[in-house]
Design a protein around this motif. Structure first.
Motif, short mmCIF file in Angstrom:
data_model
loop_
_atom_site.label_atom_id
_atom_site.label_comp_id
_atom_site.label_asym_id
_atom_site.label_seq_id
_atom_site.Cartn_x
_atom_site.Cartn_y
_atom_site.Cartn_z
N ALA A 39 42.24 -6.01 66.43
CA ALA A 39 40.87 -6.43 66.12
C ALA A 39 40.44 -5.76 64.82
CB ALA A 39 39.94 -6.05 67.27
N PRO A 40 39.36 -6.22 64.22
CA PRO A 40 38.85 -5.49 63.05
C PRO A 40 38.54 -4.04 63.43
CG PRO A 40 37.76 -7.62 63.27
CD PRO A 40 38.57 -7.43 64.51
N ALA A 100 48.89 -15.20 64.64
CA ALA A 100 48.84 -15.67 63.27
C ALA A 100 48.30 -14.59 62.34
CB ALA A 100 47.95 -16.91 63.17
N THR A 101 48.88 -14.52 61.17
CA THR A 101 48.36 -13.62 60.13
C THR A 101 47.67 -14.47 59.06
OG1 THR A 101 50.59 -13.63 59.20
CG2 THR A 101 49.94 -11.71 60.47
N PRO A 102 46.64 -13.94 58.41
CA PRO A 102 45.76 -14.79 57.61
C PRO A 102 46.20 -15.10 56.19
CG PRO A 102 44.89 -12.55 57.73
CD PRO A 102 46.12 -12.57 58.60
N THR A 103 47.27 -14.49 55.68
CA THR A 103 47.75 -14.71 54.32
C THR A 103 46.63 -14.51 53.29
OG1 THR A 103 49.09 -16.47 55.32
CG2 THR A 103 49.25 -16.19 52.94
N PRO A 104 46.14 -13.29 53.15
CA PRO A 104 45.06 -13.04 52.19
C PRO A 104 45.58 -12.88 50.76
CG PRO A 104 45.61 -11.01 53.32
CD PRO A 104 46.49 -12.09 53.92
N THR A 105 44.72 -13.18 49.82
CA THR A 105 44.97 -12.85 48.41
C THR A 105 43.73 -12.10 47.92
OG1 THR A 105 44.07 -14.98 47.70
CG2 THR A 105 46.45 -14.82 47.98
N CYS A 132 41.51 -16.23 52.01
CA CYS A 132 42.48 -16.31 53.11
C CYS A 132 42.95 -17.75 53.26
CB CYS A 132 41.85 -15.85 54.43
SG CYS A 132 41.58 -14.08 54.57
N ALA A 133 44.22 -17.93 53.54
CA ALA A 133 44.74 -19.27 53.82
C ALA A 133 44.24 -19.78 55.16
CB ALA A 133 46.27 -19.27 53.80
N ARG A 134 44.08 -18.88 56.13
CA ARG A 134 43.53 -19.20 57.45
C ARG A 134 42.15 -18.56 57.56
NH1 ARG A 134 47.24 -20.40 61.53
NH2 ARG A 134 45.79 -19.48 63.03
N ASP A 135 41.32 -19.07 58.45
CA ASP A 135 40.03 -18.42 58.70
C ASP A 135 40.29 -16.96 59.07
OD1 ASP A 135 39.09 -20.96 58.38
OD2 ASP A 135 37.88 -20.98 60.20
N CYS A 136 39.52 -16.06 58.50
CA CYS A 136 39.80 -14.64 58.73
C CYS A 136 38.51 -13.83 58.76
CB CYS A 136 40.73 -14.09 57.64
SG CYS A 136 39.97 -14.00 55.99
N LEU A 137 38.64 -12.63 59.31
CA LEU A 137 37.61 -11.60 59.27
C LEU A 137 38.13 -10.46 58.41
CD1 LEU A 137 36.59 -11.34 63.05
CD2 LEU A 137 35.60 -12.81 61.29
N TYR A 138 37.21 -9.77 57.74
CA TYR A 138 37.64 -8.64 56.92
C TYR A 138 36.67 -7.47 57.11
CZ TYR A 138 33.89 -10.03 53.73
OH TYR A 138 32.67 -10.35 53.20
N VAL A 139 37.20 -6.28 56.91
CA VAL A 139 36.41 -5.06 56.82
C VAL A 139 36.83 -4.37 55.54
CG1 VAL A 139 35.88 -2.82 57.83
CG2 VAL A 139 36.17 -4.82 59.31
N ALA A 140 35.86 -4.14 54.65
CA ALA A 140 36.14 -3.47 53.37
C ALA A 140 35.47 -2.11 53.37
CB ALA A 140 35.63 -4.31 52.21
N LEU A 181 41.00 -2.65 52.48
CA LEU A 181 40.68 -3.92 53.14
C LEU A 181 41.54 -4.09 54.39
CD1 LEU A 181 40.38 -6.48 50.19
CD2 LEU A 181 38.65 -6.08 51.94
N ARG A 182 40.91 -4.46 55.51
CA ARG A 182 41.63 -4.84 56.72
C ARG A 182 41.27 -6.29 57.03
NH1 ARG A 182 43.07 0.40 58.94
NH2 ARG A 182 42.75 1.78 57.13
N VAL A 183 42.28 -7.14 57.19
CA VAL A 183 42.07 -8.57 57.35
C VAL A 183 42.83 -9.06 58.57
CG1 VAL A 183 42.14 -10.82 56.20
CG2 VAL A 183 41.95 -8.74 54.83
N VAL A 184 42.17 -9.89 59.38
CA VAL A 184 42.81 -10.41 60.59
C VAL A 184 42.36 -11.85 60.80
CG1 VAL A 184 40.95 -9.60 62.13
CG2 VAL A 184 43.27 -9.92 63.04
N SER A 185 43.22 -12.67 61.39
CA SER A 185 42.87 -14.07 61.65
C SER A 185 41.74 -14.16 62.67
CB SER A 185 44.09 -14.84 62.17
OG SER A 185 45.08 -14.96 61.19
N THR A 186 40.86 -15.10 62.46
CA THR A 186 39.74 -15.30 63.39
C THR A 186 40.21 -15.88 64.71
OG1 THR A 186 38.31 -15.70 61.48
CG2 THR A 186 37.47 -16.38 63.63
N VAL A 187 41.11 -16.86 64.64
CA VAL A 187 41.64 -17.54 65.82
C VAL A 187 43.13 -17.22 65.93
CG1 VAL A 187 41.94 -19.77 66.98
CG2 VAL A 187 39.95 -19.37 65.53
N ASN A 188 43.60 -16.99 67.16
CA ASN A 188 45.00 -16.59 67.38
C ASN A 188 45.36 -15.35 66.56
OD1 ASN A 188 45.30 -19.06 68.91
ND2 ASN A 188 45.60 -20.11 66.96
N PRO A 189 44.54 -14.33 66.57
CA PRO A 189 44.85 -13.16 65.75
C PRO A 189 46.14 -12.48 66.21
CG PRO A 189 43.09 -12.65 67.30
CD PRO A 189 43.33 -14.12 67.39
#
Length: 749
Positions: A418-419, A653-658, A677-685, A727-735
């Motif tokens: 989780a985040p 799933a991983t979110p493939t961030p740039t 993010c290529a997929r919907d994602c959540l982030y904590v900066a 930055l911590r990034v995780v997929s919103t769905v199927n994390p």
């Protein structure tokens, strides 16, 4: 006396029944007197009175002499006998005092068994144990056993139990015979009836009539009497039609009760020719079929409406009932498949941003959840499906990863990141260690523009006008090059020349898709084209077209025998389900055909249904669509697949961030980064000082596939020479796992 847990399948349908009150408070002597007084006045046979008096006295003796852990259950049974409020008729006396004897016999020798354990008493009747209470006469369990005996052809066992149950049937006001539950439950006063038990009784007696033909008249009469009560007193209704009352005193809408009652009444109606029973069973079946969606969460079943989840045994029971019904009624087939699949799937997750110190997540089905973080104590909770929030209050500043594991009722486990929980500010802190080790996610879904071109026979180079037209197609670009006449060496030359002139060309597939008979020659053609193209444009992927409607299994097997090679596979799904057709690629057979390594797999011109069915596949790398003929439903399905918005149990799933970090940071000015993010994602900066202190932080969400967003950290005064953005990034769905991205040390300017 014999004992067995869950003696018959149908017995799981009624929930574990329990008292709605405290343990018996009356003294043994007063209970004994009350039971004897009630018995004395009862219009029952002399033999029944004699045996009942004996069991009352025996119960009182055992209560006084046995250890408390055993005597208590006999005390409960004696109190149920003494406090029974309705008229004590012969059938009721047989059930009540038979249960008392079963408790005396069992607890004289044993400690309490597991909840829902069934035993067969000395009278041949089934009694069920209710945890913390006692064994009780259980009509549904008994008729389940009678069904099993009659179906197996056990003449002696069928006759003995059928006769015992006939003797325990209670004539009801208004006609019919009921087999009563003689203990209170959930606000229902004893005695009460179950519509489901009555339906199974009608079925069981009608089967017993076939197994014991000399008693057929008696048993068919009992079957008819059992049914007679159902339409009068034991039905309720839902929007779709009539629904069986599991409990006569409640209109609770229970799925397994409706399905079992429907099957049982259909069986009884067939055996008896009872037109009223057949008509009711048909209406019930229609109501059940129309209501299945209301009991389907998409990941588990509801035991009862509106939202009571099924325990595992009830869910499995429903799967078995649906499987029986689908044989004659295809309306139940999809639900049978789905519900069966749910038994094998692990819990799935979605994530949302919570408040400070919180993790917010959605769970697809009931599960036991363990959330582990160094922000505070591990949390272990039994949760139902839906949204949940967990909170921690770390004592020190820092960034604290959170790992959540969920185990469903069938033992299937899934774990996610989780985040993180973040605390910032002065005082003691746990140093943050920014890292980019986990910065790479899964490759994003390829959405290619598709076109096709027919090779002009014998041509070795493309027409310039054709090249100009194709060159206008945006990359990634898939071109199907079709040879409608047997390919010659000129075909490979033409393909190489075309690829050399199209810098936008990503995939070149050869068409048309072969049949089994032409698969070997087709594989050779693809190989020749591949060699020719790679000689001039090594980066262009050359591959095959596979038609799911044209003997795909045999064709793919022929590829394997021919030693086929390909850089990519374009799969065109069969438009409808048909014998031998593939509406989805058979990944196992395709992998085997290519020496155990599946080439990148694209869905070629798929329908919305094909894309939706492939949403949870981990083998589909991309989609090829004709940009000149967009279809709204297909576009929406492709968008959902690319963004990862569909819940897929078992998929991590991983979110493939740039990300693009700034060159430096300035005191009093928000530090920023560009994130996509290529997929919907959540982030904590988090802005981290050179000493590892978490200074300020922010969190947010991104829509997959959209332009980069500016992530702005809160304004603060900066005193150290350099800082890092963590930055911590995780997929919103199927994390799955959370990715960590970190800037290099950013000088304070």
């Amino acid at each position: 006396m014999t004992g067995k847990r869950g003696l018959v399948l149908v017995g799981v349908a009624v929930v574990a029944l329990a008292f709605a009150g405290a343990a018996p408070a009356a003294s043994v002597t007063s209970l004994e007197r009350a039971a004897l007084t009630k018995l004395k006045r009862a219009p029952v046979s002399a033999d029944t009175k004699t045996s009942a008096r004996s069991e009352i006295a025996r119960a009182a003796h055992l209560i006084r002499t046995l250890p408390n852990g055993r005597s208590y259950h006999i005390l409960v049974a004696l109190e149920e006998v003494a406090s029974f409020r309705d008229a004590l008729t012969q059938p009721r006396a047989l059930a009540l005092y038979g249960a008392l004897k079963a408790n005396n016999d069992y607890f004289a020798k044993h400690w309490a068994p597991s909840d829902s354990t069934d035993i067969v008493g000395a009278d041949g009747v089934v009694y069920r144990y209710f945890g913390g209470h006692c064994f009780r006469f259980h009509p549904l369990a008994n008729f389940g056993v009678l069904n099993a005996r009659a179906t197996s052809g056990d003449v002696e066992g069928t006759q003995a139990l059928a006769d015992a149950l006939v003797a325990r049937g209670v004539y009801q006001k208004g006609g019919g015979i009921g087999w009563e539950y003689d203990f209170p439950f959930s606000g229902g006063r004893a005695p009460w009836l179950s519509g489901m038990a009555q339906a199974v009784a009608a079925q069981a007696f009608s089967r017993a009539a076939t197994t014991v033909p000399e008693n057929a008249t008696t048993y068919m009469s009992a079957a008819a009497a059992a049914f007679r009560i159902i339409p009068k007193r034991l039905m309720t209704s839902v929007a779709a039609g009539p629904w069986i009352r599991l409990y006569a005193f409640s209109s609770l809408t229970v799925l397994n009760a409706q399905l079992q009652a429907t099957l049982s009444l259909e069986s009884y109606a067939t055996a008896s020719g009872d037109a009223q029973a057949q008509a009711l069973a048909t209406r019930m079946q229609n109501a059940a079929a129309a209501s299945l969606g209301r009991f389907d969460t998409g990941y588990w079943s509801y035991y009862a409406l509106p939202r009571e989840p099924s325990p595992p045994d009830y869910h499995h029971y429903v799967v078995q009932l649906l499987t029986k019904l689908k044989t004659a009624d295809p309306r139940f087939a999809d639900a049978a498949t789905r519900f069966s699949t749910y038994e094998k799937e692990p819990p799935a997750f979605q994530l949302a941003n919570g408040g400070v110190g919180q993790v917010r997540f959605w769970l697809s089905k009931p599960a036991t959840v363990a959330a582990v973080t160094s922000a505070g104590p591990t949390k272990r909770l039994a949760l139902l499906g839906g949204w949940h929030t967990l909170t921690w209050k770390p004592k020190r500043a820092g960034v604290y990863p959170v790992h959540i594991t969920a185990t469903d009722w069938n033992g299937h486990t899934f774990a996610i990141d989780a985040p993180p929980i973040v605390r910032v500010g002065p005082g003691a802190f746990n140093p943050v260690k920014p890292s980019t080790v986990d910065a790479t996610g899964a490759p994003p879904l390829v959405i290619a523009n598709r076109a096709s071109l027919t090779w002009p026979d014998t041509a070795t180079a493309p027409d310039p006008a054709v090249v100009a037209s194709l060159a206008a197609t945006p990359a990634p670009f898939l071109l199907e090059l079709d040879a409608l006449t047997p390919a010659t060496p000129a075909f490979a030359q033409y393909a190489a020349a075309l690829a050399q002139q199209l810098p936008n060309l990503t995939y070149l597939t050869i068409g048309p898709a072969p049949a089994t008979a032409t698969a070997s020659q087709y594989a050779a053609t693809v190989s020749a084209v591949r060699d020719a193209v790679h000689a001039v444009v090594p980066a262009t992927a050359v591959g095959m077209t596979i038609d799911g409607a044209v003997t795909p299994k045999q064709t793919v097997a022929a590829f394997g025998k021919a030693g086929a090679v390909a850089d990519v596979l374009a799969f065109r799904a069969a438009p409808t389900v048909a014998p031998g057709a593939w509406t989805q690629p058979n990944v196992t057979l395709l992998t085997n055909a290519f020496a155990g390594t599946l080439p990148p797999l694209l869905l070629d011109s798929p329908s919305a249904a094909t894309v939706s069915a492939a949403t949870c596949s981990t083998s589909v790398m991309g989609i090829a669509l004709d940009p000149a003929a967009p279809e709204a439903a297909t576009t929406a399905a492709v968008t959902a697949l690319a963004r990862g918005t569909v819940v897929c149990p078992g998929l991590a799933a991983t979110p493939t961030p740039t990300v693009e970090f700034p060159a430096g940071v300035t005191s009093g000015v928000p530090a920023t980064a560009q994130l996509a993010c290529a997929r919907d994602c959540l982030y904590v900066a988090t802005l981290v000082g050179s000493d590892g202190r978490a200074v300020v932080a922010t969190r947010g969400s991104l829509t997959g596939g959209t332009a980069a967003k500016t992530v702005s950290l809160p304004t603060t005064q900066l005193g150290q020479a350099s800082y890092t953005i963590d930055l911590r990034v995780v997929s919103t769905v199927n994390p799955g796992r959370a990715l960590q991205l970190a800037s290099p040390p950013l000088p304070r300017t």
